[in-house]
Design a protein around this motif. Structure first.
Motif, PDB file in Angstrom:
ATOM      1  N   PHE A  38       0.825  -1.198   0.000  1.00  0.00           N
ATOM      2  CA  PHE A  38       0.000   0.000   0.000  1.00  0.00           C
ATOM      3  C   PHE A  38       0.869   1.263   0.000  1.00  0.00           C
ATOM      4  N   MET A  39       1.824   1.310   0.905  1.00  0.00           N
ATOM      5  CA  MET A  39       2.704   2.486   1.003  1.00  0.00           C
ATOM      6  C   MET A  39       3.522   2.681  -0.271  1.00  0.00           C
ATOM      7  N   LYS A  40       3.946   1.575  -0.868  1.00  0.00           N
ATOM      8  CA  LYS A  40       4.774   1.664  -2.076  1.00  0.00           C
ATOM      9  C   LYS A  40       3.979   2.233  -3.245  1.00  0.00           C
ATOM     10  N   TYR A  41       2.761   1.731  -3.437  1.00  0.00           N
ATOM     11  CA  TYR A  41       2.009   2.135  -4.620  1.00  0.00           C
ATOM     12  C   TYR A  41       1.142   3.376  -4.414  1.00  0.00           C
ATOM     13  N   VAL A  42       0.785   3.680  -3.192  1.00  0.00           N
ATOM     14  CA  VAL A  42      -0.041   4.864  -2.946  1.00  0.00           C
ATOM     15  C   VAL A  42       0.817   6.085  -2.641  1.00  0.00           C
ATOM     16  N   PHE A  43       1.850   5.901  -1.826  1.00  0.00           N
ATOM     17  CA  PHE A  43       2.661   7.044  -1.410  1.00  0.00           C
ATOM     18  C   PHE A  43       4.098   6.991  -1.949  1.00  0.00           C
ATOM     19  N   ASN A  44       4.397   5.975  -2.750  1.00  0.00           N
ATOM     20  CA  ASN A  44       5.738   5.784  -3.318  1.00  0.00           C
ATOM     21  C   ASN A  44       6.808   5.765  -2.211  1.00  0.00           C
ATOM     22  N   SER A  45       6.461   5.173  -1.078  1.00  0.00           N
ATOM     23  CA  SER A  45       7.375   5.099   0.064  1.00  0.00           C
ATOM     24  C   SER A  45       7.151   3.774   0.790  1.00  0.00           C
ATOM     25  N   PRO A  46       7.817   2.689   0.340  1.00  0.00           N
ATOM     26  CA  PRO A  46       7.602   1.385   0.980  1.00  0.00           C
ATOM     27  C   PRO A  46       8.086   1.383   2.437  1.00  0.00           C
ATOM     28  N   VAL A  47       7.559   0.452   3.208  1.00  0.00           N
ATOM     29  CA  VAL A  47       7.968   0.295   4.598  1.00  0.00           C
ATOM     30  C   VAL A  47       9.384  -0.285   4.603  1.00  0.00           C
ATOM     31  N   GLN A  48      10.305   0.439   5.227  1.00  0.00           N
ATOM     32  CA  GLN A  48      11.694   0.008   5.255  1.00  0.00           C
ATOM     33  C   GLN A  48      11.862  -1.261   6.098  1.00  0.00           C
ATOM     34  N   GLY A  49      12.673  -2.194   5.614  1.00  0.00           N
ATOM     35  CA  GLY A  49      12.994  -3.413   6.351  1.00  0.00           C
ATOM     36  C   GLY A  49      11.969  -4.516   6.245  1.00  0.00           C
ATOM     37  N   THR A  50      10.992  -4.365   5.353  1.00  0.00           N
ATOM     38  CA  THR A  50       9.951  -5.400   5.232  1.00  0.00           C
ATOM     39  C   THR A  50      10.545  -6.754   4.887  1.00  0.00           C
ATOM     40  N   LEU A  51      11.394  -6.820   3.896  1.00  0.00           N
ATOM     41  CA  LEU A  51      11.993  -8.094   3.482  1.00  0.00           C
ATOM     42  C   LEU A  51      12.765  -8.731   4.633  1.00  0.00           C
ATOM     43  N   GLU A  52      13.537  -7.947   5.344  1.00  0.00           N
ATOM     44  CA  GLU A  52      14.348  -8.468   6.432  1.00  0.00           C
ATOM     45  C   GLU A  52      13.488  -8.993   7.575  1.00  0.00           C
ATOM     46  N   ILE A  53      12.438  -8.267   7.911  1.00  0.00           N
ATOM     47  CA  ILE A  53      11.567  -8.684   9.016  1.00  0.00           C
ATOM     48  C   ILE A  53      10.732  -9.906   8.616  1.00  0.00           C
ATOM     49  N   VAL A  54      10.216  -9.894   7.393  1.00  0.00           N
ATOM     50  CA  VAL A  54       9.414 -11.030   6.924  1.00  0.00           C
ATOM     51  C   VAL A  54      10.254 -12.301   6.882  1.00  0.00           C
ATOM     52  N   SER A  55      11.434 -12.231   6.269  1.00  0.00           N
ATOM     53  CA  SER A  55      12.253 -13.436   6.136  1.00  0.00           C
ATOM     54  C   SER A  55      13.006 -13.780   7.410  1.00  0.00           C
ATOM     55  N   GLY A  56      13.333 -12.790   8.228  1.00  0.00           N
ATOM     56  CA  GLY A  56      14.115 -13.044   9.429  1.00  0.00           C
ATOM     57  C   GLY A  56      13.301 -13.381  10.651  1.00  0.00           C
ATOM     58  N   TYR A  57      12.047 -12.960  10.693  1.00  0.00           N
ATOM     59  CA  TYR A  57      11.207 -13.204  11.867  1.00  0.00           C
ATOM     60  C   TYR A  57       9.947 -13.998  11.526  1.00  0.00           C
ATOM     61  N   TYR A  58       9.041 -13.376  10.761  1.00  0.00           N
ATOM     62  CA  TYR A  58       7.729 -13.989  10.531  1.00  0.00           C
ATOM     63  C   TYR A  58       7.823 -15.391   9.944  1.00  0.00           C
ATOM     64  N   MET A  59       8.609 -15.557   8.906  1.00  0.00           N
ATOM     65  CA  MET A  59       8.673 -16.860   8.247  1.00  0.00           C
ATOM     66  C   MET A  59       9.316 -17.916   9.138  1.00  0.00           C
ATOM     67  N   VAL A  60      10.352 -17.547   9.851  1.00  0.00           N
ATOM     68  CA  VAL A  60      11.027 -18.487  10.749  1.00  0.00           C
ATOM     69  C   VAL A  60      10.063 -18.949  11.846  1.00  0.00           C
ATOM     70  N   ILE A  61       9.355 -18.018  12.447  1.00  0.00           N
ATOM     71  CA  ILE A  61       8.395 -18.353  13.495  1.00  0.00           C
ATOM     72  C   ILE A  61       7.266 -19.216  12.945  1.00  0.00           C
TER      73      ILE A  61
END
Length: 180
Positions: A38-61
């Protein structure tokens, strides 16, 4: 398949709590990714660190915390084309060999991932990306998941060896016995 030993409700509650945490991680991952898109396509400002948090925390858990519950409930994938044709003594031996192997492999994984987690903690491991993200805490999820799965495998092994789980294992794995 039913719970192998209903006399240990505390174990089931603990494992269900870990699985609930994994489910919460999945929901958070979905919300985080949706917010990023949403932030990337609406405000051209993606949430920083999404890839790192998704792959480093959410997926592992989401992957490793439910593993002990899968083993406790004996819900792993089973291919029993040959097993159902074995004599009873061979079936028991086969189950014991598989459970001993499961304990050894999960135990080895737990030990190695514990060493890896301690190294990551010692050097305050971070993921380098658009945002530096501390990821060492998530490293401890793996030894928890593997360690509990190993302990549960040992419980099942002893149950089959001593006899208090033998019939439930043979009945659950024998299609002809269950009438399916």
């Amino acid at each position: 398949m039913a719970e192998p030993n209903p006399t240990l409700p505390g174990v089931t509650r603990l494992l269900q709590a870990l699985t609930t945490i994994a489910g919460v991680a999945l929901v958070l991952m979905m919300l985080h990714i949706c917010a990023d898109v949403f932030m990337k396509y609406v405000f051209n400002s993606p949430v920083q660190g999404t890839l790192e948090i998704v792959s480093g925390y959410y997926m592992v858990i989401a992957v490793y915390l439910p593993l002990p519950l899968v083993e406790w409930l004996r819900q792993a994938i089973v291919v029993d084309v040959v097993f159902i044709r074995m004599p009873r003594a061979m079936k028991i031996a086969c189950v014991l060999i598989v459970l001993a192997s499961l304990v050894a492999v999960y135990g080895a994984f737990a030990w190695q991932t514990w060493l890896d987690a301690m190294r990551a903690y010692g050097r305050n491991e971070i993921a380098m990306g658009p945002a530096q993200t501390v990821i060492w805490p998530a490293r401890f999820v793996l030894p928890i998941g593997f360690g509990l799965a190993s302990v549960i495998g040992l419980w099942h092994f002893m149950g089959v060896l001593i006899g208090f789980e033998r019939e439930s294992w043979l009945g659950a794995l024998d299609i002809e016995h269950t009438g399916e």
